[in-house]
Each structure stands twice: as C-alpha cells, then as structure tokens.
Write an enzyme that holds these catalytic residues in place. Structure first.
Site, PDB file in Angstrom:
ATOM      1  CE  LYS A 230      -1.428   3.819  -2.623  1.00  0.00           C
ATOM      2  NZ  LYS A 230      -1.251   2.341  -2.656  1.00  0.00           N
TER       3      LYS A 230
ATOM      4  CG  PHE B 228      -9.382   7.279   5.403  1.00  0.00           C
ATOM      5  CD1 PHE B 228      -8.045   6.981   5.607  1.00  0.00           C
ATOM      6  CD2 PHE B 228      -9.735   8.607   5.222  1.00  0.00           C
ATOM      7  CE1 PHE B 228      -7.081   7.977   5.637  1.00  0.00           C
ATOM      8  CE2 PHE B 228      -8.788   9.615   5.242  1.00  0.00           C
ATOM      9  CZ  PHE B 228      -7.454   9.310   5.448  1.00  0.00           C
TER      10      PHE B 228
ATOM     11  CG  HIS C 130      -1.989   1.023   1.191  1.00  0.00           C
ATOM     12  ND1 HIS C 130      -2.884   1.158   0.151  1.00  0.00           N
ATOM     13  CD2 HIS C 130      -2.292   2.013   2.074  1.00  0.00           C
ATOM     14  CE1 HIS C 130      -3.699   2.172   0.391  1.00  0.00           C
ATOM     15  NE2 HIS C 130      -3.357   2.701   1.555  1.00  0.00           N
TER      16      HIS C 130
END
Length: 411
Positions: free
Chosen positions: A334, A398, A301
């Site tokens: 990312k 989230f 992630h």
C-alpha cells in the site's frame, strides 16, 4: 483433502494493468499515487489518490455489451479475470459445473449510485437508470465473471470491507480443498474515488491529507497520518493440484493455509492489542505447517493509519513470538498502490505468490522515520532478495474482520 495451487494471475492497479508491469513497478518502488483527476478537488481537503491509469475496458477480452452495462469496479473485475483466465490457460479445459467464481467488492458500484442520485435530485425519479440496481450491487462482479467464463459451479461474493478479497480467496481455497470445485476465479475489485466515498472516509478521519504523493501513504512510519484511497482489481485462478498437473498448467505457488477471525471490538478501529488478528495469522501458518526452517514473508495490511500499523505489529509478534517476528521479512504494498479496499487482498496475494516464485521482497517505500512501536523488518525503500519458502498475506477490515492466506513456494 485436495491440494490447491495458483495457476493464473490478473491485475488492474495504480501501478500497472498487467502482471508484468505491476510486478516490475512494485519491485522498483514506483509510487502510483497522484492528484485526483476523476473530479474537481478544489474545495476538498483530500486531493491525492492512487487512480488506475490508461484503463480502457475495450483493450481486454471483455464483451462490449457487458462492459457498457457495468460500473467501473465491475469493469476492473472483468478485465482482471480475463487476464487471469488467459494466463491460466484453463478456459475450455474444465467442466462448467466444476468452475466457480468468488469475487467480492467492499463497496460495489458506488460510482453508479452517486451518478443516479444526482439524476434523481436534478431531473426527477423518471430519469433513474433501469440498470441502477444490477450495476450497483456488490455481487455483480462475480455474476458477470461467471457469465463471461461459463462458470456454473459455486459462486460466492464476499463483502468484508478491506478484507474482502483475502476472505474470497481463502473461502475459494477451502471449497476446492474439500472437493466442491476443481477451479475458482477469485479475488476482489474496487473503484470508489469519487466525492461521496472520499468525503465519507475523510470525515471519519481515515485519510491522509498530505499533498505530497511520496509522503502520503506511509505504512509503519512515525509521520503516517491516514491511508490513501486506491482502486483496481486483483484476481487469481485457484485450481486443484492434480487437475492443474494433468493439463500441464504452470503453477505460481501453493495455497496451504487460511484463517479469519473477528476483533468484536469496534466498527472501524482495530483492537489495539492485536490478539484476534494474531490468532488469524497463527491459524493460517499452523495449517501451512510453518516451522523454524521456513523463511517467512508477510505482505502486511500496512495501511499507514496510526492505529493499524501499531496493532498489526503487535499481532505479528503475538502470533510468531518475538524472535521469529524479527526474522520475518515484511512489507506493505500500500505504500505504492495505496489502499484499494476490497481489491487489496487479491492484489497483495499476487505479490506474495510472485515474491515466493522469484525470491524477492518488494519494498515499503517512504519509510524514512520508523515508528519505535513498529520495530520489525518492514523492508524500507528497496527490494531485497531472499530465499523465501512461505508467505502470508494479511488483511484487516472495518467491522473487525481479520483474514490471512498462507502460500508456499511451489516445488
């Protein structure tokens, strides 16, 4: 139970709007982050994002009227789905009722929402577009893709924040595995680079305020100070193995495991111990038959937030054990694409599939000062070759959402 394979890929991203450009740029460590051009950042503390560049929806096989009636996130989804379906060669070779769509978005049409709110405040209620609702709702990408490709089978958008498209692809895998469809177009799309969304993330102290594109998104680095907003879409075509073989389809990888868990801890922060995220990793790898003979790649992630990277490192160690965790090859896309929110998992599962196919681990760029608490092999700065056999794409969202999809090299 059915076997499930990936037969088509489509992407719209900050580093390329087709698979070849996207993949080559990631292998070469190209950073897609730059100054925000979609609005004036003069009075805002965050000035960088990873925008999609040179995107014209008319360059893709998307019906003009549908494109005109779509928010930017949905245009991305339609374009990437068209790429993936063209790549798969599936169109017209499957019964409509056996083709499904599982495409989600973490936020949906927030650009439309912002624009129509401005109209209401400045011009009155009568100026609100009658298309506000169908352009804003998060499920509309799935609905429009189904219309475009005559997919009359199961259609299930998923909304789990930054884990959205990982969960969408995982749930699509299960639907095919248990016989509810022969193929599903799956993934996610996001476009939320506007003052409202960026301001919201800024004020909850989630974003990096760096003005240097090469020192803004820094997964696992001691200097990391928040994530960078990105946008795009990542779509795959999942297909039942026999159906794919019978029509002579090319196969990128086999989907062989999926799990999701919830931290049930905090509405934005991950659990610092990483125990629930670890269970998701372990469950997905157990289903995939992971063993000591495998060489594992994990597309982390890896957001570049202080909390995420430490807890994710702990989760990997808990799931694999210290020795196996240190043997795994890990990287964060990312660092180059920034965080594309609901599109991230789809874009990263594409990376995982191509990494298996080519035996290449893309780098985590900008990793020059490793955090001592993030002490695994995060493939700093340069791609490496490796005879990978299994890959795991890891996503956290989230709300405590954890999602993992496991792929095997196809033989």
């Amino acid at each position: 139970m059915k076997r499930v394979v990936i037969t088509g890929l489509g992407v719209i991203s900050p580093v390329g709007n087709d698979i070849n450009t996207y993949w080559n740029n990631l292998k070469n460590g190209v950073c897609g982050i730059g100054e925000i051009t979609q609005y004036d950042t003069k009075d805002m503390p965050v000035k960088l994002a990873a925008e999609v560049k040179n995107f014209k929806v008319e360059d893709f096989d998307v019906e003009k009227g549908m494109a005109r009636r779509s928010d930017r996130f949905c245009q991305f989804a339609l374009a990437a789905a068209a790429e993936a379906m063209n790549d798969s060669g599936l169109q017209g070779k499957i019964a409509p009722e056996r083709l499904g769509v599982y495409v989600g978005s973490g936020i949906g049409g927030i650009n439309t929402f912002k624009n129509e709110c401005e109209k209401m405040f400045n011009e009155g209620l009568g100026r609100i577009s009658p298309l506000l609702i169908p352009m804003m709702i998060s499920n509309i990408a799935s609905g429009n893709i189904a219309i475009a490709h005559k997919a009359e089978g199961p259609c299930l958008p998923v909304v789990t924040a930054c884990a959205t498209s990982t969960h969408a692809i995982g749930e699509a895998y299960r639907a095919i595995k248990f016989g509810y469809a022969d193929a599903i177009i799956s993934g996610g799309a996001e476009s939320a680079i506007n003052p409202l969304a960026v301001g919201g993330f800024t004020n909850c102290r989630a974003l990096s305020k760096s003005n240097d594109p090469l020192a803004a998104s820094l997964p696992f680095d001691a200097r990391r100070a928040g994530f960078v907003m990105g946008e795009g879409a990542g779509i795959v075509v999942l297909e039942e193995y026999e159906h794919a073989v019978n029509r002579g389809a090319k196969i990128y990888a086999e989907v062989c495991g999926y799990a999701n868990t919830c931290d049930a801890y905090h509405y934005t922060a991950p659990s610092p111990e990483g125990t629930c995220a670890a269970r998701a990793i372990k469950y997905a790898l157990d289903e995939a038959g992971f063993n000591a003979s495998d060489l594992l790649y994990i597309n982390a992630h890896g957001t570049g937030t202080p909390l995420n990277d430490k807890s994710e490192t702990k989760a990997i160690k808990l799931a694999l054990g210290e020795q196996e965790a240190r043997r795994a090859l890990i990287s964060s896309s990312k660092s180059m694409t920034a965080h594309t929110l609901g599109a991230a998992g789809g874009m990263e599962i594409i990376v995982s599939a191509l990494s298996l196919q080519e035996g290449i681990v893309t780098p985590t760029i900008g990793l020059h000062e490793p955090d001592p608490e993030c002490d695994l092999n995060y493939t700093p700065n340069k791609a490496v070759k490796a005879d990978l056999t299994i890959a795991l794409s890891n996503s956290l969202g989230f709300g405590g959402h954890n999602g993992c999809v496991a792929l095997r090299k196809f033989k």
